[in-house]
Design a protein around this motif. Structure first.
Motif, mmCIF file in Angstrom:
data_model
loop_
_atom_site.group_PDB
_atom_site.id
_atom_site.type_symbol
_atom_site.label_atom_id
_atom_site.label_comp_id
_atom_site.label_asym_id
_atom_site.label_seq_id
_atom_site.Cartn_x
_atom_site.Cartn_y
_atom_site.Cartn_z
ATOM 1 N N ASP A 102 47.792 24.494 61.741
ATOM 2 C CA ASP A 102 47.499 24.836 59.547
ATOM 3 C C ASP A 102 47.498 26.622 59.969
ATOM 4 O OD1 ASP A 102 46.538 23.918 57.448
ATOM 5 O OD2 ASP A 102 44.972 25.294 57.771
ATOM 6 N N ALA A 103 47.311 26.998 60.823
ATOM 7 C CA ALA A 103 46.335 28.400 59.987
ATOM 8 C C ALA A 103 47.587 29.516 60.466
ATOM 9 C CB ALA A 103 44.954 29.228 61.175
ATOM 10 N N VAL A 104 48.478 28.921 61.669
ATOM 11 C CA VAL A 104 49.661 29.814 61.744
ATOM 12 C C VAL A 104 51.038 29.460 60.968
ATOM 13 C CG1 VAL A 104 51.110 29.518 64.131
ATOM 14 C CG2 VAL A 104 49.158 28.939 64.622
ATOM 15 N N VAL A 105 50.498 29.070 60.669
ATOM 16 C CA VAL A 105 51.833 28.389 59.200
ATOM 17 C C VAL A 105 51.020 28.843 58.391
ATOM 18 C CG1 VAL A 105 51.128 26.710 58.233
ATOM 19 C CG2 VAL A 105 53.740 26.953 58.538
ATOM 20 N N ARG A 106 50.484 29.080 57.969
ATOM 21 C CA ARG A 106 49.933 29.401 56.732
ATOM 22 C C ARG A 106 50.079 31.583 56.594
ATOM 23 N NH1 ARG A 106 46.638 27.794 52.528
ATOM 24 N NH2 ARG A 106 45.132 28.941 51.863
ATOM 25 N N GLU B 52 52.611 36.670 55.967
ATOM 26 C CA GLU B 52 53.373 37.343 56.729
ATOM 27 C C GLU B 52 55.281 37.758 56.252
ATOM 28 O OE1 GLU B 52 54.137 38.507 61.078
ATOM 29 O OE2 GLU B 52 51.931 38.994 61.461
ATOM 30 N N PHE B 53 55.521 36.686 55.609
ATOM 31 C CA PHE B 53 57.147 36.617 55.422
ATOM 32 C C PHE B 53 57.618 37.112 54.076
ATOM 33 C CE2 PHE B 53 59.658 34.116 52.709
ATOM 34 C CZ PHE B 53 61.156 34.238 53.387
ATOM 35 N N LEU B 54 55.969 36.384 52.975
ATOM 36 C CA LEU B 54 55.468 37.105 52.037
ATOM 37 C C LEU B 54 55.936 38.432 51.763
ATOM 38 C CD1 LEU B 54 54.355 33.443 50.710
ATOM 39 C CD2 LEU B 54 57.167 33.671 50.279
ATOM 40 N N PHE C 282 61.531 29.076 55.188
ATOM 41 C CA PHE C 282 61.143 30.270 54.309
ATOM 42 C C PHE C 282 62.067 30.860 53.621
ATOM 43 C CE2 PHE C 282 56.969 30.411 56.714
ATOM 44 C CZ PHE C 282 56.777 28.612 56.860
ATOM 45 N N GLN C 283 63.086 31.445 53.849
ATOM 46 C CA GLN C 283 63.789 32.359 52.906
ATOM 47 C C GLN C 283 64.210 31.550 51.668
ATOM 48 O OE1 GLN C 283 65.502 34.883 55.092
ATOM 49 N NE2 GLN C 283 67.735 35.034 53.871
ATOM 50 N N GLY D 23 49.586 36.408 43.051
ATOM 51 C CA GLY D 23 48.931 35.190 42.744
ATOM 52 C C GLY D 23 50.683 33.781 42.356
ATOM 53 N N GLU D 24 51.557 34.946 42.694
ATOM 54 C CA GLU D 24 52.740 34.617 42.557
ATOM 55 C C GLU D 24 53.032 34.008 44.283
ATOM 56 O OE1 GLU D 24 57.947 35.720 42.079
ATOM 57 O OE2 GLU D 24 55.891 36.557 41.752
ATOM 58 N N MET D 25 52.989 35.239 45.382
ATOM 59 C CA MET D 25 52.564 34.688 46.143
ATOM 60 C C MET D 25 52.143 33.416 46.675
ATOM 61 S SD MET D 25 53.342 38.657 48.442
ATOM 62 C CE MET D 25 51.853 39.440 48.220
ATOM 63 N N ALA D 26 50.856 33.445 46.189
ATOM 64 C CA ALA D 26 49.686 32.705 46.896
ATOM 65 C C ALA D 26 50.168 31.201 46.278
ATOM 66 C CB ALA D 26 48.367 32.271 46.318
#
Length: 240
Positions: free
Chosen positions: A55-59, A64-66, A150-151, A76-79
């Motif tokens: 769960d922590a790894v994927v977050r 990092e990606f975003l 993700f992209q 706020g948008e990234m969150a």
């Protein structure tokens, strides 16, 4: 826990190959076996602790990606985008694209429970990510293949005026324009059913029904109703 037999080892190697990782990659095979063991198959040796780590790894991977992809985006948008990317629905969707279900060890009764498929796929996927992280203690085995998912997803989410979270978007809209919160009324229309429309929800605002929707869960039904209401209210407010 070690890999149970040679055929299972080959199955796990096939899964790693599907991820596009090189043959020379150093994976903790014993942990991968654990990551793909559902609690129904073993109450003591299963994926639960690895899922907690994953769960922590994927977050972290999504964060990092975003940050790299949208360096000027608001936090706020990234969150909000990240919350969708790491949701059970999206993780299960990615897991299904690799056929993760066929590698999962679980009891016959659990295998027959289709209503729990999304949850167990998402949990096993997070456990898989934990194994890849723990094999190197970096994201070098995670991001090369996960970023491509993700992209596309992030681009689609950014095009959505509600960023795929219509309940939050509707709440913000109603507070801005009416200073009140929307009211949800949910009822079960197909009790004990596995149908995709088990629950029906209505959203009301100042005594008026603004939308309705259905879903497999109460939350899904509320999101469906909120989407109808949000898009309708936005359309109405845009009319001169």
């Amino acid at each position: 826990m070690s890999v149970s037999y040679p055929q299972r080892q080959r199955e796990l190697e096939k899964l790693i190959e599907k991820l596009g990782l090189p043959d020379s990659v150093s994976v903790r095979w014993d942990l991968l076996e654990l990551a793909l063991t559902h609690p129904s198959a073993s109450s003591e040796e299963n994926y639960e602790q690895l899922e907690f780590m994953g769960d922590a790894v994927v977050r972290l991977a999504a964060s990092e990606f975003l940050l790299e992809r949208y360096p000027t985006a608001r936090v706020g948008e990234m969150a909000k985008i990240r919350s969708v990317l790491v949701s059970d629905r999206i993780l299960a969707q990615i897991a299904a694209s690799y056929g993760l279900e066929r590698y999962l060890l679980l009891s016959p009764s659990a295998a027959g429970d289709r209503s729990g498929q999304q949850s167990r796929l998402a949990d096993a996927f997070e456990a898989l990510l934990a194994v890849l992280y723990l094999s190197t203690h970096t994201l070098e085995l995670v991001r090369p293949w996960l970023d491509s998912h993700f992209q596309q997803l992030a681009e689609d989410i950014r095009k959505d005026p509600a960023l795929r979270n219509y309940k939050d978007a509707l709440q913000e809209w109603t507070q801005l324009h009416y200073k009140v919160l929307p009211e949800y009324r949910v009822r079960e229309i197909h009790p004990l059913s596995r149908r995709p429309h088990r629950f029906k929800a209505e959203v009301w605002l100042q005594g008026e029904r603004k939308g309705e929707g259905s879903g497999r869960s109460k939350k899904a039904a509320q999101q469906a109703a909120a989407k109808v209401a949000f898009l309708s209210l936005c359309s109405e407010s845009a009319i001169p």
